[in-house]
Write an enzyme that holds these catalytic residues in place. Structure first.
Site, PDB file in Angstrom:
ATOM      1  N   CYS A  21      -4.652  -3.633   3.484  1.00 40.36           N
ATOM      2  CA  CYS A  21      -4.241  -3.224   4.828  1.00 40.36           C
ATOM      3  C   CYS A  21      -5.305  -3.423   5.906  1.00 40.36           C
ATOM      4  CB  CYS A  21      -3.751  -1.778   4.800  1.00 40.36           C
ATOM      5  SG  CYS A  21      -2.755  -1.323   6.243  1.00 40.36           S
ATOM      6  N   LYS A  62     -10.228   0.450  -1.578  1.00 43.48           N
ATOM      7  CA  LYS A  62     -10.242   0.063  -0.168  1.00 43.48           C
ATOM      8  C   LYS A  62     -11.557   0.439   0.510  1.00 43.48           C
ATOM      9  CE  LYS A  62      -7.334   0.708   3.975  1.00 43.48           C
ATOM     10  NZ  LYS A  62      -6.142   1.448   4.458  1.00 43.48           N
ATOM     11  N   GLU A  90       0.847  -1.186   0.000  1.00 41.12           N
ATOM     12  CA  GLU A  90       0.000   0.000   0.000  1.00 41.12           C
ATOM     13  C   GLU A  90       0.888   1.243   0.000  1.00 41.12           C
ATOM     14  OE1 GLU A  90      -3.785   1.610   2.642  1.00 41.12           O
ATOM     15  OE2 GLU A  90      -2.105   0.634   3.666  1.00 41.12           O
TER      16      GLU A  90
END
Length: 273
Positions: free
Chosen positions: A157, A114, A43
């Site tokens: 993440c 995300k 990321e």
């Protein structure tokens, strides 16, 4: 093929995109020379800096990242994951955080914005408010059958703390879970490896987790320890805390064997999807 090499790249990205691109290419080249067929970047691989600066350069950075991933995949003939970069929304104050998976010939295989945003006040003094400048994605993460390799599911993440997302990916056929991250040093020391192993074990799937490491700017430290983990939860490779890559073999037949030995996916009583 049933077995191939994967690489989880580890970087210390900063607020200088050109330097970050050069460091990323160095690791991609090294991993490809070692025979990696699928390489993941972490990321924020192209930029780790203050939010104001990220917003200022997001339009140009978006174009740079897209071109970089296509160029690298073609140049080194690898399947390449760009683990997260800003995509401007056009209002000057917000972006998406997007991961893209690109094939050897530069074609886009999958993209994911995300969903889960990191809004946390940590005891060591740092405060994170991703939602202040990042908009949550509004589509479920994709699973793509990468030609000649395996079925891959995307995430980013903070998603790793939400097991229902990975159960959804598994129900869509994923054999390899991609979890690129910039995990904070404070949370990472206690939670990073445990969460990755949990996602691998409960879903009997491989995990490829590229990572950021070290000091990026101000007090922003990342944990490091990019990893490759097998469906039994065994850590096959750990990049430690320096820039580099965790490289390990992946065997899709092993996924089937583990799922036969430990058929927990067949024993589920709650089907939420």
């Amino acid at each position: 093929m049933s077995d191939f090499l994967v690489a989880a790249v580890q970087l210390t990205s900063t607020s200088q995109p050109e330097v970050n691109f050069a460091q990323a290419e160095e690791q991609i080249e090294l991993a490809s020379r070692r025979g990696a067929d699928l390489i993941g970047l972490p990321e924020n691989f192209a930029f780790m800096g203050p939010d104001e600066m990220r917003l200022e350069i997001s339009s140009s950075l978006f174009d740079q990242c897209s071109k970089f991933l296509v160029t690298m995949a073609r140049r080194y003939q690898v399947v390449l994951l760009g683990g997260g970069y800003p995509v401007p929304l056009g209002d000057g104050v917000r972006t998406l955080n997007r991961a893209e998976l690109v094939g050897r010939d530069g074609q886009l295989l999958a993209r994911y914005d995300k969903i889960h945003l990191f809004d946390v006040d940590l005891p060591e003094g740092n405060t994170y408010r991703e939602s202040a400048t990042i908009v949550s994605g509004n589509e479920l993460p994709p699973v793509v059958d990468v030609p000649g390799l395996c079925k891959v599911g995307l995430s980013i993440c903070y998603d790793v703390r939400f097991p229902e997302l990975y159960r959804y990916l598994i129900q869509q056929g994923a054999e390899l879970l991609l979890i690129p991250a910039a995990f904070t040093a404070f949370t990472g020391k206690d939670h990073w490896q445990v969460l990755l192993q949990a996602r691998a074990i409960e879903n009997t799937a491989y995990v490829l987790a590229p990572a950021q490491t070290g000091l990026h700017y101000g007090r922003r430290y990342s944990h490091g320890h990019a990893m490759v983990i097998d469906p039994w939860g065994t850590v096959l490779a750990d990049a430690g805390v320096l820039e580099g890559a965790a490289i390990a073999p992946l065997d899709t037949l092993h996924v089937g064997r583990i799922r036969e030995q430990m058929p927990s996916l067949k024993h589920r009583k709650l089907d939420l999807f």
